[in-house]
Scaffold this active site. Sequence first.
Site, PDB file in Angstrom:
ATOM      1  N   THR A 474      46.138  38.457  37.039  1.00  0.00           N
ATOM      2  CA  THR A 474      45.657  37.339  36.727  1.00  0.00           C
ATOM      3  C   THR A 474      46.501  36.409  36.058  1.00  0.00           C
ATOM      4  O   THR A 474      46.515  35.196  36.013  1.00  0.00           O
ATOM      5  CB  THR A 474      44.450  37.199  35.871  1.00  0.00           C
ATOM      6  N   ASN A 638      47.749  27.453  32.350  1.00  0.00           N
ATOM      7  CA  ASN A 638      48.745  27.381  33.261  1.00  0.00           C
ATOM      8  C   ASN A 638      48.563  26.865  34.685  1.00  0.00           C
ATOM      9  O   ASN A 638      47.710  27.766  35.196  1.00  0.00           O
ATOM     10  CB  ASN A 638      49.642  28.936  33.499  1.00  0.00           C
ATOM     11  N   GLU A 712      36.327  34.168  37.993  1.00  0.00           N
ATOM     12  CA  GLU A 712      35.200  34.347  38.751  1.00  0.00           C
ATOM     13  C   GLU A 712      35.031  33.139  39.572  1.00  0.00           C
ATOM     14  O   GLU A 712      34.502  32.829  40.684  1.00  0.00           O
ATOM     15  CB  GLU A 712      34.158  34.654  37.972  1.00  0.00           C
TER      16      GLU A 712
END
Length: 747
Positions: A474, A638, A712
Amino acid sequence: MSTSQKLVGTAQRRVDGRLKVTGGARYAAEFAAADLLHGAVVSGAIAKGRITKIDASAAEAVPGVVKIYTHQNRPRTAWLDSSYRDEVAPPGHPFRALHSDKIMFSGQPVALVLARDFETATYAASLVEVSYDAEAPRTDLDAERGESYDPPKKRAGIDPPPKPRGHADEAFASAPVQVRQEYRVAVEHHNPMEPHATTVVWEGGGNITVHDKIQGVTNTQSYVTGVFGLSKEQVRCISPFVGGGFGSGLRPQYQLFLAVLAALDLERSVRVVLTRDQMFTFGHRPLAIQTVSLGAEADGKLTAIMHDAVQETSTFEDYQENTVNWSGLLYDCANTRFSYELAKLDTYTPSDMRAPGAVLGVYALEAAMDELAYATGVDPVELRLRNYVADRDQNTNKKLTSKALRDCYLQGAERFGWSKRDARPRSMTDGRELVGWGMATGVWEAMMQKTSARATLTGDGRLEVATASADIGTGTYTILTQLAAEALGLRMEDVTAKLGDTSLPYSPLEGGSWTAASAGSAVQMACETVREKVFKLARQLDGSPLANQDLDHVTFRDGRIVVTNDPSRSVSLVDAIASSNEGKVEAEETAAPSMIQQMRFAAYTHSACFVEVKVDEELGVVRVTRVVSAVAAGRILNLQTARSQILGGVVMGIGSALHEEAMLDHTLGRFMNHNLGEYHVPVNADIGAIDVIFVDEPDDKASPIGVKGLGEIGIVGTGAAVANAIYHATGKRVRDLPITIDKLLDA
């Protein structure tokens, strides 16, 4: 106090990227150990029954085989179920490999072969002969739904269906416009690139180091200590890199149990790696049969929402998800009723898979909302705006920390060109292909968990931040580096993030989209404390130019502490640290959600997904040519890794809508397409242009650093948007995902 370099909120390359592409990143099956034994799991051939005989004589005769474990010679382990219960285990009896002769699901491990090399172990495992007394398995949810039940014990973290509001049945019966349909999403398996594997290094004296494919090393450690009666000091778990998980790595899988059992018994290092076939023997997104009923006025204003679901679980655990709850919070409606029940099947316990519950429940709701849009003649975006809830979670009546979903609708529609859509099905074409435009809403909980982190500024001016959290791809390494570097005015190259080790400060599992908010807040707090400590040292230096300054009037930049309005006055971090007796400045802090905030507020991420498909009318081939996903998720740390998270979620949503389907043979009780040749996932050629919009959404309540989480939300609603676009293109409504060629041609 300020820092001159703004890193947070910018696009930055992954700090671990070079390691991954050059092979420098090591995964669970890649850690070396002296005198290592290799284990091969023998999978059971039936789905239900008992083992009557195991003949391992041929396997034992193979040169290089050290030992073969079955239920008949397995060493003793803990007796109580509570010792086997991991951090996310549902109520029931956790599975115990090689526990008895009883077979509860297809592919259940029935033996473990240990040999001096992998090839020998694999060959010997093929020689183990197992005889069974088989029973007919029950794996058909349609056949078992009549035996469904409300689980008596609720799974931790999973809310039961919200209480009814108003009089939903009566309101639906009297509604001028009614939609009532059944919706399904096929069983899906996670299939991350890295298979599940465990390498146990025997350290001597009963101590072991465990390299495990896990999304949280603390879960592996607590499971191993509980099952095998070891102390935490005897078990160190390390998992610095995880080759994808999607939820399959939240729970310890059976290869961990088998590897540790063998290592402790033989006092040898052991590695057990599951095959791709065996990756289909545990955990999956469960099948749910859902009925959504919407009642509305002629203008599309909702008067009734009912959502009922029957979902599968295993015979030994009551796995539960938030499946119907989303229908109670998204749209303004005075009359609602929801139900959620389980039906036991002879399969392994389902497991969390990216956005568990929401992928299923929001698909059903958003497909039904599209049907309502056509029934009322109201544009799908306008229909959602007419039923918009601005600032409250209707299920709990709590005020929302923030909600920019309206902006998601508007910005997404503008970017997509939604205003040019001809609403009539089959009205848009491109040569021989029918063109369809569809959209749907996405929603996911914005959560935070208690997490600790340590920050250490050393004499050479380098900063290390550490927490036991995982990085499952991630970008956790990168965002923590950004936060830390900005906090102390350093270059990202001067910061090292350490993760995935139980010797580091405590962190929970990486899941639920809470890691950025949780670990990020902890790192931020630790760095702030270090900043205060090093500033104090700098002020105390003889003749310090900062002697009469306070923290609010200095800037950390380029490895120095500078007086903000007089840059000529500064102290280097190296000089400040040199005055410390320890030669470093260190702080450990713990971030936790505010109980007061949780009592008063609810937090969610939201999205609006717009999809274009093109369908060959004669062949039924569907192409997803464009996607616009507009996401409101608080502060974005980010831009590059955040966009990647949404891209990955969208691709998985397309897979759910068009490709992924684990096929059960109900006679055998076995998933038949247990490989990547027959279990289809999207490839590059299946994916068109994906445009990601991050909608501005300031939020000072969801987490201390304003983050909501992105893991998600990218997948939620995407499947519905694809299905809705296919209806617009073809005029054929398929409510059973995935939408394959045969379903379109038969519709």
